[in-house]
Motif scaffolding. Structure first.
Motif, PDB file in Angstrom:
ATOM      1  N   PHE A   1       8.107  -2.980  -8.096  1.00 22.38           N
ATOM      2  CA  PHE A   1       7.496  -3.401  -6.835  1.00 22.38           C
ATOM      3  C   PHE A   1       8.091  -4.712  -6.337  1.00 22.38           C
ATOM      4  O   PHE A   1       8.469  -4.832  -5.167  1.00 22.38           O
ATOM      5  CB  PHE A   1       5.982  -3.555  -7.003  1.00 22.38           C
ATOM      6  N   MET A   2       8.196  -5.684  -7.230  1.00 24.67           N
ATOM      7  CA  MET A   2       8.657  -7.010  -6.822  1.00 24.67           C
ATOM      8  C   MET A   2      10.128  -7.019  -6.420  1.00 24.67           C
ATOM      9  O   MET A   2      10.524  -7.779  -5.535  1.00 24.67           O
ATOM     10  CB  MET A   2       8.416  -8.012  -7.956  1.00 24.67           C
ATOM     11  N   ILE A   3      10.953  -6.192  -7.051  1.00 20.40           N
ATOM     12  CA  ILE A   3      12.391  -6.203  -6.729  1.00 20.40           C
ATOM     13  C   ILE A   3      12.731  -5.178  -5.651  1.00 20.40           C
ATOM     14  O   ILE A   3      13.301  -5.518  -4.611  1.00 20.40           O
ATOM     15  CB  ILE A   3      13.232  -5.941  -7.994  1.00 20.40           C
ATOM     16  N   VAL A   4      12.381  -3.928  -5.883  1.00 22.53           N
ATOM     17  CA  VAL A   4      12.790  -2.856  -4.967  1.00 22.53           C
ATOM     18  C   VAL A   4      12.044  -2.935  -3.633  1.00 22.53           C
ATOM     19  O   VAL A   4      12.666  -2.915  -2.560  1.00 22.53           O
ATOM     20  CB  VAL A   4      12.582  -1.473  -5.620  1.00 22.53           C
ATOM     21  N   ILE A   5      10.723  -3.024  -3.690  1.00 17.39           N
ATOM     22  CA  ILE A   5       9.950  -3.040  -2.446  1.00 17.39           C
ATOM     23  C   ILE A   5      10.189  -4.332  -1.661  1.00 17.39           C
ATOM     24  O   ILE A   5      10.342  -4.300  -0.432  1.00 17.39           O
ATOM     25  CB  ILE A   5       8.444  -2.870  -2.738  1.00 17.39           C
TER      26      ILE A   5
ATOM     27  N   PHE B   1       0.824  -1.205   0.000  1.00 19.05           N
ATOM     28  CA  PHE B   1       0.000   0.000   0.000  1.00 19.05           C
ATOM     29  C   PHE B   1       0.864   1.263   0.000  1.00 19.05           C
ATOM     30  O   PHE B   1       0.460   2.294  -0.544  1.00 19.05           O
ATOM     31  CB  PHE B   1      -0.966  -0.027   1.181  1.00 19.05           C
ATOM     32  N   ALA B   2       2.063   1.173   0.577  1.00 20.75           N
ATOM     33  CA  ALA B   2       2.999   2.300   0.480  1.00 20.75           C
ATOM     34  C   ALA B   2       3.431   2.495  -0.970  1.00 20.75           C
ATOM     35  O   ALA B   2       3.551   3.628  -1.456  1.00 20.75           O
ATOM     36  CB  ALA B   2       4.214   2.054   1.371  1.00 20.75           C
ATOM     37  N   TYR B   3       3.654   1.380  -1.686  1.00 21.41           N
ATOM     38  CA  TYR B   3       4.051   1.485  -3.089  1.00 21.41           C
ATOM     39  C   TYR B   3       2.937   2.084  -3.945  1.00 21.41           C
ATOM     40  O   TYR B   3       3.208   2.871  -4.858  1.00 21.41           O
ATOM     41  CB  TYR B   3       4.435   0.125  -3.658  1.00 21.41           C
ATOM     42  N   LEU B   4       1.684   1.713  -3.684  1.00 27.94           N
ATOM     43  CA  LEU B   4       0.578   2.276  -4.456  1.00 27.94           C
ATOM     44  C   LEU B   4       0.560   3.801  -4.343  1.00 27.94           C
ATOM     45  O   LEU B   4       0.312   4.508  -5.330  1.00 27.94           O
ATOM     46  CB  LEU B   4      -0.756   1.694  -3.964  1.00 27.94           C
ATOM     47  N   THR B   5       0.851   4.293  -3.133  1.00 27.25           N
ATOM     48  CA  THR B   5       0.937   5.741  -2.941  1.00 27.25           C
ATOM     49  C   THR B   5       2.151   6.308  -3.672  1.00 27.25           C
ATOM     50  O   THR B   5       2.065   7.333  -4.357  1.00 27.25           O
ATOM     51  CB  THR B   5       1.021   6.073  -1.441  1.00 27.25           C
ATOM     52  N   LEU B   6       3.295   5.632  -3.527  1.00 25.29           N
ATOM     53  CA  LEU B   6       4.522   6.076  -4.186  1.00 25.29           C
ATOM     54  C   LEU B   6       4.348   6.129  -5.697  1.00 25.29           C
ATOM     55  O   LEU B   6       4.833   7.056  -6.359  1.00 25.29           O
ATOM     56  CB  LEU B   6       5.670   5.137  -3.826  1.00 25.29           C
ATOM     57  N   HIS B   7       3.659   5.143  -6.261  1.00 22.92           N
ATOM     58  CA  HIS B   7       3.468   5.095  -7.712  1.00 22.92           C
ATOM     59  C   HIS B   7       2.685   6.315  -8.199  1.00 22.92           C
ATOM     60  O   HIS B   7       3.065   6.944  -9.209  1.00 22.92           O
ATOM     61  CB  HIS B   7       2.717   3.815  -8.082  1.00 22.92           C
ATOM     62  N   GLN B   8       1.626   6.666  -7.482  1.00 22.97           N
ATOM     63  CA  GLN B   8       0.845   7.835  -7.879  1.00 22.97           C
ATOM     64  C   GLN B   8       1.648   9.127  -7.743  1.00 22.97           C
ATOM     65  O   GLN B   8       1.592  10.003  -8.605  1.00 22.97           O
ATOM     66  CB  GLN B   8      -0.431   7.922  -7.025  1.00 22.97           C
ATOM     67  N   VAL B   9       2.415   9.222  -6.658  1.00 17.06           N
ATOM     68  CA  VAL B   9       3.265  10.402  -6.461  1.00 17.06           C
ATOM     69  C   VAL B   9       4.308  10.499  -7.572  1.00 17.06           C
ATOM     70  O   VAL B   9       4.579  11.572  -8.116  1.00 17.06           O
ATOM     71  CB  VAL B   9       3.945  10.354  -5.081  1.00 17.06           C
ATOM     72  N   GLY B  10       4.914   9.343  -7.925  1.00 12.11           N
ATOM     73  CA  GLY B  10       5.920   9.318  -8.977  1.00 12.11           C
ATOM     74  C   GLY B  10       5.370   9.769 -10.311  1.00 12.11           C
ATOM     75  O   GLY B  10       6.005  10.567 -11.033  1.00 12.11           O
ATOM     76  N   VAL B  11       4.184   9.281 -10.669  1.00 16.45           N
ATOM     77  CA  VAL B  11       3.554   9.687 -11.933  1.00 16.45           C
ATOM     78  C   VAL B  11       3.259  11.181 -11.926  1.00 16.45           C
ATOM     79  O   VAL B  11       3.471  11.880 -12.928  1.00 16.45           O
ATOM     80  CB  VAL B  11       2.266   8.875 -12.185  1.00 16.45           C
ATOM     81  N   ASN B  12       2.786  11.705 -10.795  1.00 20.75           N
ATOM     82  CA  ASN B  12       2.465  13.131 -10.700  1.00 20.75           C
ATOM     83  C   ASN B  12       3.718  14.002 -10.791  1.00 20.75           C
ATOM     84  O   ASN B  12       3.702  15.072 -11.411  1.00 20.75           O
ATOM     85  CB  ASN B  12       1.718  13.417  -9.401  1.00 20.75           C
TER      86      ASN B  12
END
Length: 224
Positions: free
Chosen positions: A154-158, A68-79
């Motif tokens: 997600f699978m490697i870094v997280i 769930f932290a990654y889902l937030t990070l992904h949206q922030v990254g795209v923005n």
């Protein structure tokens, strides 16, 4: 996602982590279980197995928090980077940095012999292969090629960040726990990545049914 579906998602992810860790512990930590089996101490054997399952539950909770932290990070990254393409390139760079870091700053301090190197490189192969297999399956399920990079990230870094708990340890049996804890983290993260859309879709169906029931009750109240 509705609370009901989130609870199911959490529970099944918990089971995945616990069962995977319990099963793999029988192979990776067999010397821990062997005396109990040899001496017929089945109570102690099952207590030890349940402890390994509980450890898997703990890894599952950590993996779910990371997801769930990654889902937030992904949206922030795209923005921040404005386009998905640029964000994907950033993720590729971060994947490369993570792999470099895990070899030279996580593995190297714990390695003394060639056998140790083979052991840790074997774990890295498991991490990368499991990540690639999961990412490819994600692309097949969605039909969107651009999700490949995000899935790999997600699978490697997280997963590596979550795995750091074991990698930073210096206990006498740390190598066994480094190997053991990788599998529930990989399994839970793969499960989350692949089944989340199913729970989101079910949540949308449930909301539509709820709205239909509310509408029906309002109609009944008007006609009463």
């Amino acid at each position: 996602m509705t609370i009901r579906n989130w609870a199911k998602f959490f529970f099944y992810a918990l089971l995945v982590g616990g069962l995977v860790n319990g099963i793999f512990s029988l192979f990776i930590r067999w010397e821990f279980f062997q005396p109990y089996v040899t001496n017929g101490q089945w109570g102690e054997f099952f207590a030890g197995f349940l402890w390994m399952v509980f450890l898997g539950f703990t890894m599952s909770v950590i993996a779910q928090a990371g997801f769930f932290a990654y889902l937030t990070l992904h949206q922030v990254g795209v923005n921040i980077f404005k386009t998905l393409t640029l964000w994907n390139w950033v993720q590729i760079v971060l994947i490369a940095i993570t792999l470099f870091d895990i070899v030279f700053f996580r593995f190297a301090p714990s390695v003394d012999t060639t056998q140790d190197w083979l052991f840790y490189i074997g774990l890295l192969v498991v991490l990368v292969f499991g990540s690639v297999a999961t990412a490819i399956q994600k692309v097949k399920m969605t039909g969107k090629k651009h999700v490949l990079v995000s899935a790999l990230f997600f699978m490697i870094v997280i997963t590596t960040l979550e795995w750091t708990i074991a990698l930073m340890g210096r206990d006498a049996n740390i190598d066994q726990y480094v190997a053991l804890l990788l599998f529930p983290l990989l399994a839970v993260n793969a499960y989350q990545l692949l089944v989340l859309p199913k729970y989101n879709e079910q949540s949308e169906i449930d909301r539509q049914k709820l709205e239909a029931r509310r509408k029906a009750r309002r109609e009944q109240a008007k006609n009463a």
